[in-house]
Structures are given as C-alpha cells and as structure tokens.
Design a protein around this motif. Structure first.
Motif, PDB file in Angstrom:
ATOM      1  N   TYR A 831     -62.397  26.346   6.248  1.00  0.00           N
ATOM      2  CA  TYR A 831     -62.899  27.494   7.369  1.00  0.00           C
ATOM      3  C   TYR A 831     -61.506  28.150   7.838  1.00  0.00           C
ATOM      4  CZ  TYR A 831     -63.749  29.411  11.853  1.00  0.00           C
ATOM      5  OH  TYR A 831     -63.856  30.178  13.053  1.00  0.00           O
ATOM      6  N   ASN A 832     -61.755  29.388   7.933  1.00  0.00           N
ATOM      7  CA  ASN A 832     -60.496  30.377   8.527  1.00  0.00           C
ATOM      8  C   ASN A 832     -61.073  31.151   9.466  1.00  0.00           C
ATOM      9  OD1 ASN A 832     -59.304  30.266   5.316  1.00  0.00           O
ATOM     10  ND2 ASN A 832     -57.806  30.151   6.860  1.00  0.00           N
ATOM     11  N   TYR A 833     -60.322  31.321  10.389  1.00  0.00           N
ATOM     12  CA  TYR A 833     -60.513  32.243  11.786  1.00  0.00           C
ATOM     13  C   TYR A 833     -59.414  32.913  11.763  1.00  0.00           C
ATOM     14  CZ  TYR A 833     -60.539  34.155  16.495  1.00  0.00           C
ATOM     15  OH  TYR A 833     -60.730  34.901  17.558  1.00  0.00           O
ATOM     16  N   ALA A 834     -59.865  34.431  11.756  1.00  0.00           N
ATOM     17  CA  ALA A 834     -58.486  35.377  11.844  1.00  0.00           C
ATOM     18  C   ALA A 834     -59.105  36.605  12.999  1.00  0.00           C
ATOM     19  CB  ALA A 834     -58.405  36.014  10.602  1.00  0.00           C
ATOM     20  N   GLN A 835     -58.082  37.004  13.948  1.00  0.00           N
ATOM     21  CA  GLN A 835     -58.365  38.006  14.793  1.00  0.00           C
ATOM     22  C   GLN A 835     -56.863  38.792  14.997  1.00  0.00           C
ATOM     23  OE1 GLN A 835     -60.661  39.077  16.024  1.00  0.00           O
ATOM     24  NE2 GLN A 835     -60.140  40.256  17.887  1.00  0.00           N
ATOM     25  N   PHE A 836     -57.125  40.007  15.309  1.00  0.00           N
ATOM     26  CA  PHE A 836     -55.789  40.742  15.579  1.00  0.00           C
ATOM     27  C   PHE A 836     -56.036  41.507  16.999  1.00  0.00           C
ATOM     28  CE2 PHE A 836     -57.797  44.348  14.119  1.00  0.00           C
ATOM     29  CZ  PHE A 836     -57.112  45.447  14.775  1.00  0.00           C
ATOM     30  N   ASP A 837     -54.891  41.707  17.714  1.00  0.00           N
ATOM     31  CA  ASP A 837     -54.943  42.339  18.998  1.00  0.00           C
ATOM     32  C   ASP A 837     -54.070  43.771  19.049  1.00  0.00           C
ATOM     33  OD1 ASP A 837     -54.882  43.029  21.485  1.00  0.00           O
ATOM     34  OD2 ASP A 837     -53.537  41.584  22.232  1.00  0.00           O
ATOM     35  N   HIS A 855     -64.550  35.173  10.756  1.00  0.00           N
ATOM     36  CA  HIS A 855     -65.001  33.823  10.194  1.00  0.00           C
ATOM     37  C   HIS A 855     -65.195  34.086   8.775  1.00  0.00           C
ATOM     38  CE1 HIS A 855     -65.368  32.936  14.447  1.00  0.00           C
ATOM     39  NE2 HIS A 855     -65.901  33.865  14.796  1.00  0.00           N
ATOM     40  N   ARG A 856     -64.752  32.778   8.113  1.00  0.00           N
ATOM     41  CA  ARG A 856     -64.931  32.700   6.612  1.00  0.00           C
ATOM     42  C   ARG A 856     -65.270  31.046   6.608  1.00  0.00           C
ATOM     43  NH1 ARG A 856     -59.865  34.724   4.025  1.00  0.00           N
ATOM     44  NH2 ARG A 856     -59.041  34.473   6.026  1.00  0.00           N
ATOM     45  N   VAL A 857     -66.238  30.856   5.855  1.00  0.00           N
ATOM     46  CA  VAL A 857     -66.413  29.309   5.502  1.00  0.00           C
ATOM     47  C   VAL A 857     -66.555  29.443   3.995  1.00  0.00           C
ATOM     48  CG1 VAL A 857     -68.092  27.386   5.657  1.00  0.00           C
ATOM     49  CG2 VAL A 857     -67.487  29.056   7.639  1.00  0.00           C
ATOM     50  N   LYS A 858     -66.101  28.357   3.531  1.00  0.00           N
ATOM     51  CA  LYS A 858     -66.200  27.988   1.916  1.00  0.00           C
ATOM     52  C   LYS A 858     -66.525  26.568   1.740  1.00  0.00           C
ATOM     53  CE  LYS A 858     -62.876  31.514   1.368  1.00  0.00           C
ATOM     54  NZ  LYS A 858     -61.488  31.951   0.633  1.00  0.00           N
ATOM     55  N   GLY A 859     -67.195  26.263   0.610  1.00  0.00           N
ATOM     56  CA  GLY A 859     -67.425  24.748   0.476  1.00  0.00           C
ATOM     57  C   GLY A 859     -67.640  24.675  -0.973  1.00  0.00           C
ATOM     58  N   LEU A 866     -70.692  13.349 -14.206  1.00  0.00           N
ATOM     59  CA  LEU A 866     -71.892  13.076 -13.680  1.00  0.00           C
ATOM     60  C   LEU A 866     -72.531  12.117 -14.664  1.00  0.00           C
ATOM     61  CD1 LEU A 866     -74.017  13.743 -11.364  1.00  0.00           C
ATOM     62  CD2 LEU A 866     -75.109  15.312 -12.871  1.00  0.00           C
ATOM     63  N   PHE A 867     -72.586  12.152 -15.761  1.00  0.00           N
ATOM     64  CA  PHE A 867     -72.911  11.123 -16.837  1.00  0.00           C
ATOM     65  C   PHE A 867     -71.894  11.534 -18.148  1.00  0.00           C
ATOM     66  CE2 PHE A 867     -75.935  13.846 -18.982  1.00  0.00           C
ATOM     67  CZ  PHE A 867     -76.503  14.781 -17.936  1.00  0.00           C
ATOM     68  N   LYS A 868     -72.064  10.892 -19.265  1.00  0.00           N
ATOM     69  CA  LYS A 868     -71.151  11.079 -20.208  1.00  0.00           C
ATOM     70  C   LYS A 868     -71.023  12.439 -20.657  1.00  0.00           C
ATOM     71  CE  LYS A 868     -69.994   8.948 -24.658  1.00  0.00           C
ATOM     72  NZ  LYS A 868     -70.268   8.206 -25.922  1.00  0.00           N
ATOM     73  N   ASN A 869     -69.887  12.881 -20.654  1.00  0.00           N
ATOM     74  CA  ASN A 869     -69.595  14.315 -21.295  1.00  0.00           C
ATOM     75  C   ASN A 869     -69.955  15.341 -20.271  1.00  0.00           C
ATOM     76  OD1 ASN A 869     -67.986  12.859 -23.071  1.00  0.00           O
ATOM     77  ND2 ASN A 869     -69.712  13.175 -24.566  1.00  0.00           N
ATOM     78  N   PHE A 870     -70.444  15.090 -19.261  1.00  0.00           N
ATOM     79  CA  PHE A 870     -71.422  16.292 -18.418  1.00  0.00           C
ATOM     80  C   PHE A 870     -70.877  16.243 -16.954  1.00  0.00           C
ATOM     81  CE2 PHE A 870     -74.644  17.647 -15.676  1.00  0.00           C
ATOM     82  CZ  PHE A 870     -75.267  18.824 -16.322  1.00  0.00           C
ATOM     83  N   GLY A 871     -70.573  17.649 -16.759  1.00  0.00           N
ATOM     84  CA  GLY A 871     -70.254  17.828 -15.323  1.00  0.00           C
ATOM     85  C   GLY A 871     -70.505  18.987 -14.746  1.00  0.00           C
ATOM     86  N   PHE A 872     -70.320  19.284 -13.409  1.00  0.00           N
ATOM     87  CA  PHE A 872     -70.952  20.417 -12.872  1.00  0.00           C
ATOM     88  C   PHE A 872     -69.949  20.750 -11.408  1.00  0.00           C
ATOM     89  CE2 PHE A 872     -72.606  17.487  -9.744  1.00  0.00           C
ATOM     90  CZ  PHE A 872     -72.789  18.235  -8.552  1.00  0.00           C
ATOM     91  N   ASN A 873     -70.307  22.072 -10.996  1.00  0.00           N
ATOM     92  CA  ASN A 873     -69.699  22.526  -9.854  1.00  0.00           C
ATOM     93  C   ASN A 873     -70.580  23.523  -9.147  1.00  0.00           C
ATOM     94  OD1 ASN A 873     -67.577  22.794  -7.991  1.00  0.00           O
ATOM     95  ND2 ASN A 873     -66.800  24.656  -9.038  1.00  0.00           N
ATOM     96  N   LEU A 874     -70.587  23.418  -7.795  1.00  0.00           N
ATOM     97  CA  LEU A 874     -71.473  24.419  -6.994  1.00  0.00           C
ATOM     98  C   LEU A 874     -70.715  24.771  -5.975  1.00  0.00           C
ATOM     99  CD1 LEU A 874     -74.166  25.860  -6.475  1.00  0.00           C
ATOM    100  CD2 LEU A 874     -74.705  23.539  -5.027  1.00  0.00           C
ATOM    101  N   SER A 875     -70.299  25.916  -5.919  1.00  0.00           N
ATOM    102  CA  SER A 875     -69.445  26.562  -4.713  1.00  0.00           C
ATOM    103  C   SER A 875     -70.051  27.866  -3.800  1.00  0.00           C
ATOM    104  CB  SER A 875     -68.070  27.025  -5.211  1.00  0.00           C
ATOM    105  OG  SER A 875     -68.102  28.108  -5.886  1.00  0.00           O
ATOM    106  N   ALA A 876     -69.951  27.861  -2.579  1.00  0.00           N
ATOM    107  CA  ALA A 876     -70.577  28.681  -1.760  1.00  0.00           C
ATOM    108  C   ALA A 876     -69.554  29.420  -0.792  1.00  0.00           C
ATOM    109  CB  ALA A 876     -71.648  28.141  -1.051  1.00  0.00           C
ATOM    110  N   ARG A 877     -69.386  30.572  -0.323  1.00  0.00           N
ATOM    111  CA  ARG A 877     -68.799  30.996   0.711  1.00  0.00           C
ATOM    112  C   ARG A 877     -69.611  32.085   1.443  1.00  0.00           C
ATOM    113  NH1 ARG A 877     -67.413  33.016  -4.191  1.00  0.00           N
ATOM    114  NH2 ARG A 877     -67.184  35.337  -4.647  1.00  0.00           N
ATOM    115  N   TRP A 878     -68.808  32.050   2.726  1.00  0.00           N
ATOM    116  CA  TRP A 878     -69.640  33.061   3.637  1.00  0.00           C
ATOM    117  C   TRP A 878     -68.439  33.728   4.497  1.00  0.00           C
ATOM    118  CZ3 TRP A 878     -69.328  32.975   9.029  1.00  0.00           C
ATOM    119  CH2 TRP A 878     -70.161  33.705   9.719  1.00  0.00           C
ATOM    120  N   ASN A 879     -68.786  35.153   5.086  1.00  0.00           N
ATOM    121  CA  ASN A 879     -68.184  35.719   5.897  1.00  0.00           C
ATOM    122  C   ASN A 879     -68.748  36.535   6.553  1.00  0.00           C
ATOM    123  OD1 ASN A 879     -67.713  37.590   3.159  1.00  0.00           O
ATOM    124  ND2 ASN A 879     -67.932  38.862   4.982  1.00  0.00           N
TER     125      ASN A 879
END
Length: 947
Positions: A831-837, A855-859, A866-879
């Motif tokens: 998570y990132n918060y950024a603000q300027f004045d 505000h920015r959120v990523k995960g 996961l099983f033999k020779n198999f993998g995965f990735n799921l990513s998400a982000r919001w601003n």
C-alpha cells in the motif's frame, strides 16, 4: 561488418577442451529435485543448469580437484569440492526463506544485504520475472511497492516514484548495466525501448526518492537499476516467443507478437561473449478522447460551436479572433466596417483531423545488444565492451503527441571493473528517423489545401452574409461559415489526403511540415573506488562523473538553427560507512558536489543509520536525511519548440536571444505602432513583456461586455530564469520477519524549493505589458496598445520554464507484506499513500504536476509448484482518482482496478516453460495519461526455452 561475422562464428561454432565430465543431482531439503539450478565450476568458464529431474552433467577443462558452485533462486548458494572425475555429486540446497538476506548494490554503491540498506529499496529477481502475470517484465514493475506507471503507448511506459510524474519524467533515472537510458535530446527515459531483454535480466533494483548524494542531479525522485547476466555465469541459448491479442473498444481486437533470443558462451576462463535480440510488433491503444481540452479542465467558454480544440484532434489549434479577421478584411477593402461589426469578438478554430487518421497506430520495438568480456588476470578484473541498439515505432506524449516512427537509439560502453572499483565511459546517440509531430501534421495538411488566411476569410465572409442577408442566428451562421470554409477539405483515406500527409511528415519546417529531426549525442564517464581492502576502520568510497551533451535538432526542437549546442556537467562524491555494536549499527555519510555549465555548484549530503535488532538481526530500523537537487534539463534551457498553440521556450540567456519569430500584425492600431504589417519578437518578449495566460482568460471572458473592467484583470508575467531545484528528504523505515511473514514499512517527508515547472504566458506583438492597464489613457499609451494586441489576437503564447518561490511539501507512507503459506503458496500486498502541499493561490499560474494517486493498493497470490510442473500467479492493483497536469492537457484520471493472471507449465525434457496470461482481466478500460489511449485487455501465450 567483418567483426560481426566473426562474433557470430564464435557463437555458433563450439570447440571442446574438456578433460573431465562430472555428473550429479541437486535437491531441496525435502529431497525434491530442483530444476533450473545453476551449476558453475569456480574459476572456469564451464557451467550448466539442472534438468527437470534436478540432474546435471558438466564438462570441465581441467582435472580434479576443483570446486563447483550451485545456486538457485530461493535457496542458499553452496560450494562443493570435487576430488575425483568419477565422483557422483549430490547437492542439497537449503531454503532461503527470508528476502532480507538478498544482496543489493544500488543503495550504497557496494554489495550489502537488503535489510542493511540505509534507504527503501525494491527488487525484482529472475524468479519474480518468471512468475509475473504481466505481458513483459517491464510491465511487471508496476506491481512493485512505490512504482507508478504512466502509459503513453503500449510500448512506451514511464516509471515514477513519489509523485510529480509525467511521461517525460526528467526527475527519474534508469540505468542498464551502468548506462543512463535517457534520450540525449529529450533528457528522459524512453521506457524499455533500448533497455534490456527479459531473458537477459539478472536483477532489477529500485531506489524510490532522492538519490543525488551518490548518483547526481538526475536521480532526484528515484532511480532504477537493471543488470544483465554475465556470459561467464549464464551460458547457452535462451529463447522465447509470445503471441497474443490486444482488445480495446476503439481499436477492436488485434494480434501482437514478441520474441527474443540470447546466446552466450565462455570460450575460455579469460574470454566470454553474448548477444541478444528481441522484437515486438502490435497495434497501439487508439487515442480517441474528443473532449475539448479547455472543457476537460472546466476553464474558458463553451467553445463547441466555434473554437473547438479536441484532445486527440489536431489542426484545430489554428485559431484566431473573428473580429480581427474582419478588421484585416476592412484594411484590404474586402468588406466595410459596418459588415465587420457583425463578427463576434472571439476566436474560431479550423476543423482538425483525428489522431487515428494521422497514424497507423502500429507499435514495434527491436533491441539488439552484444558484449565482449575479458578477464585478463587471475583476479576479478574484467574488461567489457558493450553495444546496444534500439529502434522502432511508438507514441510519445509531451506538449503534443509525437509518433516516433523509425526512431533509432544506440549506446556503446567500455568498462573496466574489479572487486573494489569500476571505470566506465559510454556514449548515446539517436536519430529521429521518420518521426513526426501529430499536431503540426494536422495543421499543415489543412494548409496544403487552403491557407489559414483564406480559410478564416471565407469563414468570416460566410458568417457576415448568412447573418445580414439570411437572418441566421449565431449558431446557424457558425455552421454555415464552417461548411463554406471547409469546401475542398482533404478527406482521410483518399489519395489526395495520403499525398498531402506524406509531404507534410517528410518536411521538417514547422510552417509547412511536421518531421522531427534529431542527431544528438551524450557522452558520459564515471568511476568509483572502494578502499575497504586498504582502510580497515571504515568503508570509504570515492567517485565522480562527467557528462557532455551535443544537441542537434537542426533548429526543429532546440534553437540550434546554425550549429549544435554543447552543454556539460560534472560531479564528485565520497561516502563512508562504519559498523558498530557487534555490527548491529551501520552509520553512513555521503556527500556529492555537482556543477553544470550555466549554474553554480551544488552539494548533496546524505546521512543514515541502520540498526539490526533481535537475536538473528532480523528486525532492522533505518533513518536517513539527504538533500538533493536537480539541474534544469537541456530542454528547460535551450528548447525553442513551436507546438502550435504555444512555443516551448528554454530560459538560458543566450537562448532568449537566439529564438526569434516574425509575426503578422492585423490590427490597424498595431500596424501604426510597428510601422508595418509584421513585427519580430524574441525570447525576451516571453519573459519580460507578457501577460499570464490565466489573466488573459479572465480578460477574454469579460472583454465583450466591459472592456475597461476586463483590462483591469490583466497581470504582467513576473518570473525569473530557470535555476536548479532542491529537496530535503527525510525517511524512516522498518524491515522485519516473523517466521514466514516479512514486511517493510517506510515513510518520507520531502520539502522542495525552487521547484521547476511551466507557466503559460501570452506576449503581445506590440505595446507594453502592464498590470491592470487603464484603457482610458488612449491609444498612444503602451499598455493600451498591448490590450489592443490581446483583443485582436496579435499575440504569441509561450510555455516558459521557471521556478516557483512557493515551498512545496510532499508526504508519503508505504507498507509491503509477503507471506509464505503451506504447500508453496505465496501472498504479497503493498500500500502507498502520497500527498503534496502547495498553496496554489500564492502562485496561480504555476503547475506542480504531482499527477499521483493519494491511495494505491497492490496484491498477488502465486504458487510455482501447485502440482508437478504447474504454477500460477494472480495479481491485482487499485488506485483512486487523481488530478493530471501537463503541458498537453489538464484534467482528472479516474480510479482504476486492474487484475492480471497467468498459468504456467514446465516441460523439463524440452527445457521449456509454457505460460498463458491476461492483463486487465476484468476488461474495464482505464487511463494513466490524459491524452493517451485507454488501456484495454491483453492476452498472451509464451514459450521460453532455457539451456
């Protein structure tokens, strides 16, 4: 060419000197095989990787005894002594559960564990690249904490950290194998156009925030380090092929492909070489935002009937005051004063062309690089020659939208490095190819079939006739006038349009063409020495750099009409580090001095402390303070670029004189003042005899009903020539690990002074700009004359580079978490918060261009087994939504949620990985740059083959 054929011969011919063959296997602590582990013979060029069953065979050019080194991402490296040629090598690697022990170099210019870094640092490893769900590793950087990506084109993305982000991000530096990727002409990084192939990446390190103390003026807001693999360590042929589809409402569904190959070989223990080639081809995101630029920012009048200026429409920037046209026609005896009085006292614009009609929307990028590596002695000294070439098509957005067509950039480096030192020199040059400015393409295609004077004259005549003779309402009169003036307009798709288009984009003269011309160079050298083997009480480093620019746009972008512009800068630094309290406390102090040609020198100090707590020193607290500065870029100083609605003008004193322009004078009063129908102005008019654009807008809104009161709203421009900006940066952070949970927290507070930005001004071509000129003083008064110039459109708009004297502050917070679950699942979030004045009321005309979500959120969640020779990735982000300010357009960027996903399958016998993925799986199109195309979906399938 002979040397290239020789190198290719070396790559594709193999010579064997093997005297021993060693075989074995590599497993983890659970006795599971580890495929893809690196097996290297220490001190020799021999090496290999394990197959799908964790087995390996390596040929060695000498007899035992010797040592092999086995390593794999996520495991601790192990060395094994081989004493017999018949020895069966069985290796077990221990899991390295903590990322805090990973080695980084960027933060202190010396190897150190990431947990001991004095500042926040983010890292992408080979393992991260393999599992990213993004279409490329460079796209995947967007999932790192602190990173904000600005997409100008599918193949041109700009990385930013900690605010003040634009596509032309001159506050952020990107280094590939120590070479600055910035364009010599533009002074900012062109994404990964001449970067690095994803199959050649060794590591990526990101330092967000000011890094001037070690890296100089350009590392003002952050720096990205990309390091490639050594041919001594990673040999063989690696290749990948991606095939997929992009989907966007405006562009439809379009195929794209991306492929690359890497060839590397160590011929002896003293000589190795490698070469890379990648190529990407696709269809860009169509830019189809047809909102009026002024209405997007809620300023000015509703111009939709007469003075439309569409976001992605070009040629409609040709705009003039209709009453002024009438006065000019009266002077020529074409119409009477009574007829001219019918014309309204506001501007009308020509009919423009949509961006999709002015570009084929194709993106291509080819990268070629090769390097020769010599280790002449038994120690770690290495001599490297590296050449990089990048070319292709993409869209860059600055003050206008530019199609970089056949753009070509190259870099060549000679480096000598060892255990405690490096010395390198390199140069960068570029060629604009057939690139062109889309705004001037639209303007000058229009002028191919009808001049501006004729078009506006016909418009005025038709308006008068339809009003006086036909009794038309103003709206009806405008419609009739536009149809009349547009008679003969070139229609996109016709041969006449194509011929005019080809003539315009091949012509570099802004009065008739739009071609961008560039043949600029940048020369850079730097050196560093670490005295740690000579001085024992502390680790001391010294270093320095020198840079020379040779700007050569042939007068198209810079004021280098008759000769190139030379500009140089240099710097030197030193750093001392000391560990205390059983190595739990590390203190660091750095200071750097930099001097640029047109400015006084600047010192940039940094002090920091890192304390490691806990029995295993697994909890580290860090704090730092540093000052940074940024010299004005060559653009800020030497640009003289006509972008249609304004001229971008750099503020170097000699630049103001070098820029000049002859403009027509259409007002009878103005012609009397200047003694003719034209006058010449230069850069001094922009800085010293102009009104702020904001006050001119206020004047225009009231001038038709109360000209005296309107004139009282005018404000004379009062800005200084651009000078370096400075920042004071405070940062605190904490890294730690509890069992399988690792976390990194950081907060920063920045204070900016003399912040560099743009201000738009309007210079009258005659008269003297004054605060609130009094119209009652009569036409002999210079202030009244300037108001007449503003009223009749006898002006030139400029965008100036200057500093605000208002202090700007920014504050931010970041948190990153990573957790290893049972059965190889991993989750991470940040998570990132950024603000300027910034008190805009104290400097209403200044744009800070923070351009960053609050505000920015990523995960992500992944599993590579996961099983033999198999993998995965799921990513998400919001601003969340945020305000966008730039020289192109101002407005709001909407909030966005983006989900990427991939699944992968390993085929050990073929040494291959198959990956299928999708970016923006949800399908909701989103925008990152106001004026650029909406980003749609991207689907891909890839096949990667490793040695």
């Amino acid at each position: 060419m002979k040397i290239y054929y020789f190198i290719l011969t070396l790559f594709f011919c193999s010579i064997s000197f093997a005297q021993s063959t060693i075989s074995g296997s590599v497993k983890d602590s659970k006795n599971e095989p580890i495929p893809g582990a690196n097996v290297k013979v220490v001190g020799e060029p021999s090496g290999t990787v394990t197959d799908g069953d964790g087995k390996f065979i390596v040929k060695v050019t000498k007899k035992p005894p010797f040592t092999i080194e086995v390593s794999s991402i996520g495991f601790a490296t192990q060395k094994i002594e081989v004493t017999s040629a018949s020895q069966k090598v069985e290796v077990k690697l221990e899991n390295q559960d903590t990322q805090l022990d990973e080695i980084v170099v960027a933060a202190s210019r010396a190897p150190e564990r990431i947990k001991e870094s004095p500042v926040t640092i983010e890292r992408m490893t080979i393992k991260d690249i393999k599992k990213t769900a993004s279409p490329s590793f460079y796209d995947g950087l967007e999932n790192l904490k602190e990173v904000q990506m600005n997409t100008s084109s599918m193949s041109f993305k700009s990385i930013n950290t900690r605010g003040f982000a634009t596509v032309a991000n001159t506050r952020f530096m990107q280094l590939v194998d120590g070479m600055d990727n910035s364009s010599p002409l533009l002074n900012f990084v062109l994404g990964n156009l001449i970067g690095i192939s994803e199959i050649d990446v060794q590591s990526v390190e990101l330092l967000p925030g000011a890094s001037s103390a070690l890296y100089g003026a350009n590392a003002f807001n952050g720096i990205l380090f990309m390091t490639s693999q050594s041919p001594f360590d990673k040999q063989g042929v690696t290749a990948y092929a991606k095939y997929g589809m992009t989907s966007q409402n405006a562009a439809g569904n379009n195929l794209y492909y991306d492929y690359g190959v890497r060839v590397a070989h160590a011929f002896t223990k003293h000589f190795a070489a490698k070469a890379n080639f990648t190529f990407m081809n696709g269809t860009d995101w169509f830019a189809t935002d047809y909102r009026d630029k002024d209405l997007v920012n809620n300023v000015g009048l509703d111009r939709s009937f007469h003075n439309y200026n569409g976001m992605n429409v070009y040629g409609d920037e040709a705009s003039t005051n209709l009453r002024g046209v009438g006065n000019a026609l009266v002077g020529l005896g074409v119409i009477t004063p009574a007829q001219a009085s019918v014309l309204p006292n506001y501007n009308v614009s020509r009919t423009g062309y949509n961006e999709v009609d002015l570009t084929d929307n194709k993106v291509q990028n080819a990268k070629i690089d090769f390097s020769l590596h010599f280790k002449p002695w038994a120690n770690d000294t290495e001599i490297i020659w590296q050449s990089k070439f990048g070319f292709g098509n993409t869209v860059y957005q600055g003050a206008n939208r530019y199609y970089l067509n056949g753009f070509f950039m190259q870099q060549h480096k000679l480096e000598v490095k060892g255990k405690n030192f490096f010395v390198r020199g390199y140069f960068t040059t570029e060629d604009g190819g057939n690139s062109y400015d889309m705004l001037f393409t639209g303007l000058n295609i229009n002028r191919q079939w009808k001049s501006d004077n004729q078009w506006f004259g016909e418009y005025a005549g038709a308006y008068i006739q339809s009003t006086l003779l036909g009794g038309a309402t103003p709206a009806q009169a405008h419609a009739i006038a536009r149809n009349t003036a547009d008679t003969g307009r070139l229609v996109p798709g016709t041969d006449a349009f194509k011929n005019a288009f080809n003539r315009v984009i091949a012509d570099p003269n802004v009065l008739t063409g739009s071609k961008l011309v560039d043949n600029s160079y940048m020369y850079h050298s730097d050196a560093n020495y670490n005295f740690k083997d000579l001085i024992k009480f502390a680790e001391i480093q010294v270093g320095g750099s020198f840079r020379l620019y040779e700007l050569n746009s042939f007068g198209r972008i810079y004021t280098d009409y008759t000769s190139q512009i030379n500009y140089n800068e240099y710097g030197a630094y030193t750093q001392i580090q000391k560990k205390l309290m059983d190595d739990r406390l590390k203190l660091t102090g750095s200071i750097r001095y930099d001097k640029a040609k047109n400015f006084d020198g600047n010192f940039s100090p940094r002090i920091s402390a890192v304390y490691s707590a806990g029995a295993q020193k697994a909890h580290t607290f860090r704090g730092s303070f540093q000052t940074g500065f940024r010299n004005p870029t060559t653009q800020d100083q030497y640009i003289g670029f006509n972008v249609g609605n304004a001229v971008l003008l750099g503020s170097a004193p000699d630049n103001l004189i070098r820029y000049s322009e002859t403009l027509p004078v259409t007002s009878p009063l103005g012609q009397a003042v200047v003694g003719g129908t034209s006058t010449t102005i230069n850069g001094n008019n922009a800085y010293y005899n102009s009104y702020t654009a904001a006050s001119v807008q206020q004047f225009a809104a009231l001038a038709g009903t109360n000209p005296v009161a309107a004139a009282a709203l005018l404000r004379r421009t009062n800005v200084g020539l651009v000078k370096p900006e400075t920042v004071k940066a405070f940062e605190l952070g904490y890294r730690g690990q509890v069992k399988k949970l690792s976390y990194d927290l950081n907060g920063y507070y920045n204070i900016y002074n003399d912040f560099i930005g743009n201000i738009t001004v309007v210079a009258p071509t005659y008269g003297t700009a004054q605060d609130a000129p009094n119209l009652l003083l009569g036409p002999t008064n210079a202030g009244v004359q300037s108001v007449d110039a503003i009223s009749t459109g006898n002006t030139r708009a400029f965008q100036l580079y200057t500093n605000t004297n208002i202090e700007i502050k920014s504050i931010g917070f970041g948190a990153g978490l990573a957790y290893k679950l049972p059965r190889n699942f991993e989750i991470s979030a940040n998570y990132n918060y950024a603000q300027f004045d910034f008190d805009q009321s104290l400097d209403p005309s200044f744009e800070a261009s923070f351009n960053t979500p609050k505000h920015r959120v990523k995960g992500s969640i992944s599993n590579d087994k996961l099983f033999k020779n198999f993998g995965f990735n799921l990513s998400a982000r919001w601003n969340d939504e945020y305000k966008w300010e730039s020289t192109f357009a101002d407005g709001m960027i909407d909030a966005a949620t983006v989900i990427d996903a991939q699944i992968n399958y390993s085929i050990p016998k073929l040494k291959s990985i198959i990956k299928v993925g999708a970016a923006n799986l949800g399908g909701q199109e989103y925008r990152q740059v106001l004026g650029a195309g909406l980003i749609g979906q991207q689907y891909f399938a890839s096949w990667t083959i490793t040695p």
